[in-house]
Design a protein around this motif. Structure first.
Motif, short mmCIF file in Angstrom:
data_model
loop_
_atom_site.label_atom_id
_atom_site.label_comp_id
_atom_site.label_asym_id
_atom_site.label_seq_id
_atom_site.Cartn_x
_atom_site.Cartn_y
_atom_site.Cartn_z
N ILE A 149 0.84 -1.20 0.00
CA ILE A 149 0.00 0.00 0.00
C ILE A 149 0.87 1.26 0.00
N ALA A 150 2.00 1.17 0.69
CA ALA A 150 2.89 2.32 0.79
C ALA A 150 3.64 2.61 -0.50
N ILE A 151 3.88 1.59 -1.33
CA ILE A 151 4.74 1.80 -2.50
C ILE A 151 4.00 1.75 -3.84
N TYR A 152 2.79 1.18 -3.87
CA TYR A 152 2.09 1.04 -5.15
C TYR A 152 1.06 2.16 -5.36
N GLU A 153 0.59 2.25 -6.60
CA GLU A 153 -0.43 3.23 -6.98
C GLU A 153 -1.67 3.08 -6.10
N ARG A 154 -2.11 4.20 -5.50
CA ARG A 154 -3.25 4.15 -4.58
C ARG A 154 -4.47 4.91 -5.08
N GLY A 155 -4.33 5.64 -6.19
CA GLY A 155 -5.44 6.46 -6.63
C GLY A 155 -5.75 7.52 -5.59
N THR A 156 -7.03 7.71 -5.28
CA THR A 156 -7.43 8.71 -4.29
C THR A 156 -7.72 8.08 -2.93
N GLN A 157 -7.43 6.79 -2.80
CA GLN A 157 -7.74 6.10 -1.55
C GLN A 157 -6.80 6.50 -0.42
N THR A 158 -7.34 6.59 0.78
CA THR A 158 -6.56 6.93 1.96
C THR A 158 -7.03 6.08 3.15
N LEU A 159 -6.24 6.10 4.19
CA LEU A 159 -6.60 5.43 5.43
C LEU A 159 -7.50 6.37 6.23
N SER A 160 -8.65 5.88 6.69
CA SER A 160 -9.60 6.74 7.38
C SER A 160 -9.16 7.05 8.81
N LYS A 161 -9.59 8.21 9.30
CA LYS A 161 -9.30 8.60 10.68
C LYS A 161 -10.01 7.67 11.66
N ILE A 162 -11.15 7.14 11.26
CA ILE A 162 -11.89 6.21 12.13
C ILE A 162 -11.06 4.97 12.39
N SER A 163 -10.43 4.45 11.34
CA SER A 163 -9.60 3.27 11.47
C SER A 163 -8.41 3.54 12.38
N VAL A 164 -7.76 4.66 12.18
CA VAL A 164 -6.62 5.04 13.03
C VAL A 164 -7.07 5.17 14.49
N GLY A 165 -8.24 5.75 14.69
CA GLY A 165 -8.77 5.91 16.05
C GLY A 165 -9.06 4.57 16.70
N ILE A 166 -9.66 3.64 15.94
CA ILE A 166 -9.98 2.32 16.47
C ILE A 166 -8.72 1.58 16.89
N VAL A 167 -7.71 1.59 16.02
CA VAL A 167 -6.46 0.90 16.32
C VAL A 167 -5.77 1.51 17.54
N SER A 168 -5.80 2.82 17.65
CA SER A 168 -5.18 3.51 18.79
C SER A 168 -5.87 3.13 20.09
N VAL A 169 -7.19 3.13 20.08
CA VAL A 169 -7.97 2.78 21.28
C VAL A 169 -7.72 1.32 21.68
N VAL A 170 -7.65 0.45 20.68
CA VAL A 170 -7.44 -0.98 20.94
C VAL A 170 -6.12 -1.23 21.67
N TRP A 171 -5.04 -0.66 21.15
CA TRP A 171 -3.74 -0.92 21.76
C TRP A 171 -3.55 -0.18 23.07
N LEU A 172 -4.21 0.96 23.22
CA LEU A 172 -4.20 1.65 24.51
C LEU A 172 -4.92 0.81 25.56
N THR A 173 -6.05 0.23 25.17
CA THR A 173 -6.80 -0.65 26.06
C THR A 173 -5.97 -1.86 26.45
N ALA A 174 -5.28 -2.46 25.48
CA ALA A 174 -4.44 -3.62 25.75
C ALA A 174 -3.32 -3.27 26.73
N ALA A 175 -2.74 -2.10 26.57
CA ALA A 175 -1.66 -1.66 27.47
C ALA A 175 -2.18 -1.47 28.89
N VAL A 176 -3.35 -0.85 29.01
CA VAL A 176 -3.95 -0.64 30.34
C VAL A 176 -4.26 -1.99 31.00
N CYS A 177 -4.79 -2.92 30.24
CA CYS A 177 -5.11 -4.26 30.77
C CYS A 177 -3.86 -5.01 31.20
#
Length: 277
Positions: A110-138
């Protein structure tokens, strides 16, 4: 720790387990190969890949810990009884490790090939951040009293949640584009096969032990199979029924032109696209 009562059922269990491993492991390659051939990741949802990496990483930690840790074994037997079998096999560990590697390779594409107008959503970034923060707290909650079985159960719950969430962006993208171009159906067919054989493996163990404890003792593995099968069926219907022979809409293609021949890097909807692997 319990032992097998039937040699034929034990052999069947091992065969089904490795069939699931092979199916699920190979399922990553069609998408990687398709991306490589096209030199493009247009049509592959980036949120799907990032959420998938989080899912497989948490599942690897769960499987490896429950399979190798003697401390967790003691806690498991204390909770479910010494007569029970550990519900994780070596093929589960091998699959998880391989899945993390191949998903990371897809993310690199994804980082090196043609992506067109596609991007990673902020929702996805937020979900991943919350998940690993939760795992760290646990982790810090479990650390004082060594509640490791509880901790990996949290990670198992995370991987189940990610399994449910990760497919949704790709399903929605296919719906918006009215096409599955760029998303490998080979991946889905193999994933479906892996889900069926993985579930069958647990059934065989339950029949041999005359107990269904392994199902709720490893509910994550059960849900992993069932959720995967459910969404795979959706993808199969999209590819072979709803959007059969339909090409992607122009909204997700890149406006960039190939400097040498003047043609678009990603062909428009009325041009022939490479077939899915």
């Amino acid at each position: 720790m319990a032992s097998w009562n039937s040699i034929p059922l034990e052999v069947t269990y091992q065969v089904l387990g490795w069939l699931a491993f092979v199916s699920w492991s190979i399922s990553f390659y069609p998408q990687v190969i398709l991306n490589f051939r096209r030199k493009s990741v247009v049509g592959l949802n980036f949120d799907f890949v990032v959420l998938n990496l989080t899912k497989h990483t948490s599942y690897l930690i769960y499987n490896a810990s429950l399979y190798f840790s003697s401390a967790i074994h003691k806690q498991y037997f204390k909770k479910y009884g010494k007569g029970q079998m550990i519900p994780v096999a070596i093929n589960d560990v091998a699959f998880s490790a391989h899945a993390v590697l191949l998903t990371a390779i897809t993310l690199f594409q994804i980082a090196i090939y043609e992506r067109g107008t596609q991007t990673l959503s902020k929702i996805s970034v937020g979900i991943v951040s919350v998940v690993w923060l939760t795992a760290a707290v646990c982790f810090f909650i479990a650390l004082p009293d060594h509640h490791w079985l509880w901790l990996i159960s949290v990670l198992n719950a995370i991987q189940v949640s990610m399994t449910v969430i990760k497919y949704i962006p790709q399903v929605f993208m296919n719906f918006l584009r009215k096409s599955t171009d760029g998303f490998s159906i080979g991946n889905i067919l193999l994933d479906f096969s892996g889900g069926v054989t993985n579930y069958a493996q647990m059934v065989v163990q339950s029949i041999d032990q005359d107990s269904w404890v392994n199902f709720y003792g490893n509910i994550g593995k059960v849900l992993l199979s069932l959720v995967s099968i459910f969404f795979d069926i959706i993808f199969i219907v999209q590819h072979y029924v709803l959007y059969r022979d339909k090409k992607a809409l122009k909204t997700l293609t890149s406006p960039e032109q190939d400097e040498e021949n003047g043609e678009p890097i990603v062909r428009s909807s009325n041009q022939t696209l490479p077939e899915n692997v």
